[in-house]
Design a protein around this motif. Sequence first.
Motif, mmCIF file in Angstrom:
data_model
loop_
_atom_site.group_PDB
_atom_site.id
_atom_site.type_symbol
_atom_site.label_atom_id
_atom_site.label_comp_id
_atom_site.label_asym_id
_atom_site.label_seq_id
_atom_site.Cartn_x
_atom_site.Cartn_y
_atom_site.Cartn_z
ATOM 1 N N ARG A 204 0.839 -1.200 0.000
ATOM 2 C CA ARG A 204 0.000 0.000 0.000
ATOM 3 C C ARG A 204 0.880 1.258 0.000
ATOM 4 O O ARG A 204 0.508 2.295 -0.560
ATOM 5 N N SER B 226 1.008 4.254 -2.995
ATOM 6 C CA SER B 226 0.909 5.709 -2.791
ATOM 7 C C SER B 226 1.927 6.470 -3.630
ATOM 8 O O SER B 226 1.814 7.689 -3.789
ATOM 9 N N THR C 162 0.422 10.771 -10.039
ATOM 10 C CA THR C 162 -0.899 11.409 -9.988
ATOM 11 C C THR C 162 -1.137 12.214 -11.268
ATOM 12 O O THR C 162 -0.245 12.378 -12.104
#
Length: 361
Positions: free
Chosen positions: A18, A22, A26
């Motif tokens: 996880r 992240s 983006t």
Amino acid sequence: MEALFFNIDNGFLEGIVRGYKSGILTQNQYANLTQCETLEDFRTQLSATDYGGFLANESLPLSTSTIQEKATQILVDQFNYLRGNAVEPLNKFLEYITYSYMIDNIILLITGTLHERDTHELLERCHPLGVFESMPALCVATTVEELYQSVLVETPLAPYFRDCLSANDLDDLNIEIIRNTVYKAYLEDFHSFCGTLGQPTQDVMQRTLAFEADRRTINITVNSFNTELSKEQRAKLFPTIGRLWPEGNNQLAKADDIDQVRAACETVSEYRTFFNDAGVSSSSAHGNGGIDDLAAASMLEDRFFRMEVFLNKQAFLQQFQYGVFFSYVKLKEQEIRNLTWIAECIAQDAKDRIQDFIPIF
């Protein structure tokens, strides 16, 4: 009950994956990358992300193949770290993830052997996630028959090849049939294995694998139009899992054009949208020599990738399950495809197409 004990063996690795997730690029970071004028600017922008200085030691001029290779190596290093710290059954699950890459690598070696290429050179082109300890042994083979026997003995994929194929099948005409036959056996086996892992892994993974099976079924159908592949042979390549199976598969086995493929997929609401504006009807395609069918296939592939990204993002909404490991690898692969596309557009000064990538977050 599974959630109660999940973190004993797997909590640390789930936290790690996880954390990796992240670091996926983006929208804002993609926007910065698409503004770059040169690959040197591209490298500078990437250094401000989780990729850091992964290209710092590369000499100029940079090539898109180098960017792709180095980005893939980051994924491989992360995956190997996860695998090195995993215990059963997660270790076996991660091994299953590598099988798809092994299939591609072995098919590459078979193709090279058929064309009498140096298999040692082909090893350098193999995907690193699909490399296994005994792979160099395959390079000893000088004939297709020897290679087939080596595959049966030396690779983890032996059961898939043994049950599906014989040495006589290994020729140019059948090479894609071989790939799809072995992949069918792999998907069905992986799907069955995930069924033994309990909830919520079973639910997350079987949903993802069902989509992968349906995607392959549709692609096989569309790509077999106007080829020598008979409808009986086509049907044998369809995985016996997925949301289209069995009724949709039966319709696709008999399909002759993109309209009939669209009709077969009508029963699944998510797939129905794939065909909205996805090319024109087969009647107009006949007037254009099949060009529109090719355009439809290309647009379908793009929509499949978008659906794959959506499903793999959904996997991260549930905790205490193995699906996040599979989904991270697939999302990272899509990110590498995006980076390669943007870098290629910059290198070729094709700024008008630079936005044709699939953002993830």
